[in-house]
Structures are given as C-alpha cells and as structure tokens.
Design a protein around this motif. Sequence first.
Motif, PDB file in Angstrom:
ATOM      1  N   ALA A  57       0.828  -1.209   0.000  1.00 49.58           N
ATOM      2  CA  ALA A  57       0.000   0.000   0.000  1.00 49.58           C
ATOM      3  C   ALA A  57       0.859   1.256   0.000  1.00 49.58           C
ATOM      4  O   ALA A  57       0.608   2.207  -0.765  1.00 49.58           O
ATOM      5  CB  ALA A  57      -0.933  -0.004   1.211  1.00 49.58           C
ATOM      6  N   LEU A  58       1.872   1.282   0.849  1.00 46.72           N
ATOM      7  CA  LEU A  58       2.751   2.453   0.909  1.00 46.72           C
ATOM      8  C   LEU A  58       3.575   2.579  -0.369  1.00 46.72           C
ATOM      9  O   LEU A  58       3.818   3.693  -0.859  1.00 46.72           O
ATOM     10  CB  LEU A  58       3.667   2.347   2.128  1.00 46.72           C
ATOM     11  N   ALA A  59       4.000   1.434  -0.933  1.00 49.18           N
ATOM     12  CA  ALA A  59       4.753   1.470  -2.188  1.00 49.18           C
ATOM     13  C   ALA A  59       3.885   1.991  -3.322  1.00 49.18           C
ATOM     14  O   ALA A  59       4.355   2.734  -4.199  1.00 49.18           O
ATOM     15  CB  ALA A  59       5.283   0.079  -2.519  1.00 49.18           C
ATOM     16  N   THR A  60       2.603   1.610  -3.308  1.00 44.46           N
ATOM     17  CA  THR A  60       1.674   2.111  -4.323  1.00 44.46           C
ATOM     18  C   THR A  60       1.470   3.613  -4.169  1.00 44.46           C
ATOM     19  O   THR A  60       1.468   4.365  -5.151  1.00 44.46           O
ATOM     20  CB  THR A  60       0.320   1.387  -4.204  1.00 44.46           C
ATOM     21  N   SER A  61       1.301   4.061  -2.945  1.00 50.15           N
ATOM     22  CA  SER A  61       1.065   5.482  -2.690  1.00 50.15           C
ATOM     23  C   SER A  61       2.256   6.332  -3.099  1.00 50.15           C
ATOM     24  O   SER A  61       2.091   7.473  -3.549  1.00 50.15           O
ATOM     25  CB  SER A  61       0.775   5.694  -1.192  1.00 50.15           C
ATOM     26  N   ALA A  62       3.457   5.770  -2.976  1.00 48.14           N
ATOM     27  CA  ALA A  62       4.670   6.499  -3.347  1.00 48.14           C
ATOM     28  C   ALA A  62       5.033   6.341  -4.815  1.00 48.14           C
ATOM     29  O   ALA A  62       6.018   6.929  -5.274  1.00 48.14           O
ATOM     30  CB  ALA A  62       5.835   6.023  -2.470  1.00 48.14           C
ATOM     31  N   GLY A  63       4.275   5.547  -5.540  1.00 44.73           N
ATOM     32  CA  GLY A  63       4.547   5.345  -6.962  1.00 44.73           C
ATOM     33  C   GLY A  63       5.559   4.254  -7.254  1.00 44.73           C
ATOM     34  O   GLY A  63       5.869   3.983  -8.417  1.00 44.73           O
ATOM     35  N   LEU A  67       6.187   1.385 -10.748  1.00 47.00           N
ATOM     36  CA  LEU A  67       7.447   1.099 -11.434  1.00 47.00           C
ATOM     37  C   LEU A  67       7.685  -0.399 -11.530  1.00 47.00           C
ATOM     38  O   LEU A  67       8.181  -0.895 -12.550  1.00 47.00           O
ATOM     39  CB  LEU A  67       8.606   1.773 -10.685  1.00 47.00           C
ATOM     40  N   LEU A  68       7.323  -1.134 -10.478  1.00 53.82           N
ATOM     41  CA  LEU A  68       7.468  -2.589 -10.497  1.00 53.82           C
ATOM     42  C   LEU A  68       6.574  -3.205 -11.562  1.00 53.82           C
ATOM     43  O   LEU A  68       7.005  -4.062 -12.339  1.00 53.82           O
ATOM     44  CB  LEU A  68       7.107  -3.160  -9.125  1.00 53.82           C
ATOM     45  N   VAL A  69       5.329  -2.742 -11.619  1.00 55.35           N
ATOM     46  CA  VAL A  69       4.387  -3.274 -12.603  1.00 55.35           C
ATOM     47  C   VAL A  69       4.846  -2.952 -14.017  1.00 55.35           C
ATOM     48  O   VAL A  69       4.685  -3.758 -14.941  1.00 55.35           O
ATOM     49  CB  VAL A  69       2.973  -2.709 -12.347  1.00 55.35           C
ATOM     50  N   ALA A  70       5.440  -1.759 -14.200  1.00 51.38           N
ATOM     51  CA  ALA A  70       5.876  -1.341 -15.537  1.00 51.38           C
ATOM     52  C   ALA A  70       7.146  -2.042 -15.990  1.00 51.38           C
ATOM     53  O   ALA A  70       7.425  -2.117 -17.187  1.00 51.38           O
ATOM     54  CB  ALA A  70       6.075   0.174 -15.569  1.00 51.38           C
ATOM     55  N   GLY A 132       5.786 -11.590  -1.931  1.00 50.17           N
ATOM     56  CA  GLY A 132       6.192 -12.349  -3.102  1.00 50.17           C
ATOM     57  C   GLY A 132       5.108 -12.477  -4.149  1.00 50.17           C
ATOM     58  O   GLY A 132       5.288 -13.187  -5.143  1.00 50.17           O
ATOM     59  N   ASN A 133       3.992 -11.803  -3.945  1.00 52.81           N
ATOM     60  CA  ASN A 133       2.891 -11.830  -4.911  1.00 52.81           C
ATOM     61  C   ASN A 133       2.765 -10.451  -5.567  1.00 52.81           C
ATOM     62  O   ASN A 133       2.073  -9.574  -5.054  1.00 52.81           O
ATOM     63  CB  ASN A 133       1.584 -12.202  -4.222  1.00 52.81           C
ATOM     64  N   PRO A 134       3.430 -10.239  -6.716  1.00 48.20           N
ATOM     65  CA  PRO A 134       3.398  -8.913  -7.340  1.00 48.20           C
ATOM     66  C   PRO A 134       2.020  -8.535  -7.863  1.00 48.20           C
ATOM     67  O   PRO A 134       1.797  -7.374  -8.215  1.00 48.20           O
ATOM     68  CB  PRO A 134       4.418  -9.046  -8.478  1.00 48.20           C
ATOM     69  N   LYS A 135       1.098  -9.499  -7.895  1.00 46.90           N
ATOM     70  CA  LYS A 135      -0.261  -9.153  -8.301  1.00 46.90           C
ATOM     71  C   LYS A 135      -0.883  -8.179  -7.311  1.00 46.90           C
ATOM     72  O   LYS A 135      -1.806  -7.436  -7.671  1.00 46.90           O
ATOM     73  CB  LYS A 135      -1.108 -10.422  -8.406  1.00 46.90           C
ATOM     74  N   MET A 136      -0.390  -8.174  -6.066  1.00 45.37           N
ATOM     75  CA  MET A 136      -0.875  -7.187  -5.111  1.00 45.37           C
ATOM     76  C   MET A 136      -0.500  -5.783  -5.557  1.00 45.37           C
ATOM     77  O   MET A 136      -1.282  -4.841  -5.392  1.00 45.37           O
ATOM     78  CB  MET A 136      -0.294  -7.469  -3.722  1.00 45.37           C
ATOM     79  N   ALA A 137       0.692  -5.638  -6.139  1.00 42.94           N
ATOM     80  CA  ALA A 137       1.105  -4.328  -6.647  1.00 42.94           C
ATOM     81  C   ALA A 137       0.200  -3.895  -7.792  1.00 42.94           C
ATOM     82  O   ALA A 137      -0.261  -2.747  -7.847  1.00 42.94           O
ATOM     83  CB  ALA A 137       2.565  -4.379  -7.111  1.00 42.94           C
ATOM     84  N   PHE A 140      -3.318  -3.056  -6.307  1.00 39.24           N
ATOM     85  CA  PHE A 140      -3.394  -1.774  -5.609  1.00 39.24           C
ATOM     86  C   PHE A 140      -3.260  -0.591  -6.572  1.00 39.24           C
ATOM     87  O   PHE A 140      -3.956   0.415  -6.419  1.00 39.24           O
ATOM     88  CB  PHE A 140      -2.308  -1.695  -4.534  1.00 39.24           C
ATOM     89  N   THR A 141      -2.356  -0.698  -7.538  1.00 38.44           N
ATOM     90  CA  THR A 141      -2.172   0.427  -8.460  1.00 38.44           C
ATOM     91  C   THR A 141      -3.395   0.651  -9.345  1.00 38.44           C
ATOM     92  O   THR A 141      -3.620   1.769  -9.824  1.00 38.44           O
ATOM     93  CB  THR A 141      -0.937   0.206  -9.355  1.00 38.44           C
TER      94      THR A 141
END
Length: 219
Positions: A57-63, A67-70, A132-137, A140-141
Amino acid sequence: MIEQLSGPLTAFLGIAALVIVTPGPDTAVTIRNTLAGGRAGGLATALGVSTGQSVWALATSAGIAALLVASEPLFLAVKYAGAAYLVLLGLQALREAWRPSAGVGGQAAEGGRAARLPARAAFRQGVVSDLGNPKMAAFFTSLLPQFAPAGPGGPARFEDLAALGLLFALMTLLWLAAYTLAVARVGDLLRRPPVRRLLEGATGAVLIGLGLRIATERP
C-alpha cells in the motif's frame, strides 16, 4: 466533504471485502500455519500478511509499485520468487503429511502434539508470501486511485492512497484472524494424526497449485 467520500468509500469497502474473502495464497498459508502453530501461529501469519499488504500500500502510494508493474523483468523476478516460496511451503506441508511420525512418537511434543511452528516463523511466512505476490502491486495500483479523491490539479495524494491501502490491510487482518480463531476452535480435532495429515496434504497441494498458477499466469 463527508457525503462526497461516503459513496466511493462504501464501494471500496464492498470490493475490498469481496477480494479479501475469496480464498487465495494468504488464506492457505494462514490455515496451514494455524494447524502447525495453533492460534498464535495463525494470528502471527495474519499479522504478517497484513504487514506485507501495508508495504504494498505504501509502495503504491509512493509510486514505487507502479514502477514494479511497468518493469517486466522486475515484475517477473518477484513473481517467480513468490511462486517458488509458495511451492516450497506446499512441499513442506506434504512432507509433514507423509511423515510417519507426524503428530506422534519422537516428533511429538508434550501431550502427544507435534512441535508447533514458532509465531516468529509464521509471521515471516505471512510477510514473504504476500510480498512475493506482485499481483498485489498490480491490484493496488489499479484499485486505489479509483477511490481516492484527486489532489489539487493532479493525481490522488499519498495520504489518501495510503489510507485506503492500510484500510484494506486492516480488513484482511480481521478476516484472517477470524479464520484463524475458527480453525483453532476445532484445533484438537484437526490435530488428530489422521485428520492433520489429510489437511496438511490438502493444504500442501493447494499451496503448490497456487504457486504454479502464479508462475504461469500472464501479468
């Protein structure tokens, strides 16, 4: 202002609840650790899962999550690492299910029960399985910006996105804690060697299946 936010917040709570109650890797790990570590193990796992979600959540809020998804190489690296970890947990569960002395004999603790999973290890497994589940990223994004109010002349503010993400993590913690208490309530029955071995085997197979699904799914 409250009236403007009540509609989107209600919709967010509905979607979040639907996602949270749908069984997935976090639920499987929590059930397995409740069987292996009792109520303390399950609650520690639930806290670990919600901690991992809070990080996302905090990583999503900070953008950072965007970057991970991209970045396909980074996204795939996290995905495969997380999938491998779930498979590892599943193999460990299968090993416990097929171990002849599971729950009895030399592996048993006082009272005939198998040695319990420490709460610290359960917490760590909850954190790692969720991170370990990048689908969460990706989730959330795509979800949080839809319900966070836009900032002055720009995208949603960090604090609004973080609040929604942390609310999601809190709801997950409450749900998994309830799941843990329900499983622990019948813990004596579930820890009987034949039943325990059956559940360990089933949980192990589910974890391996989830890990393979994560590894083979397209982003």
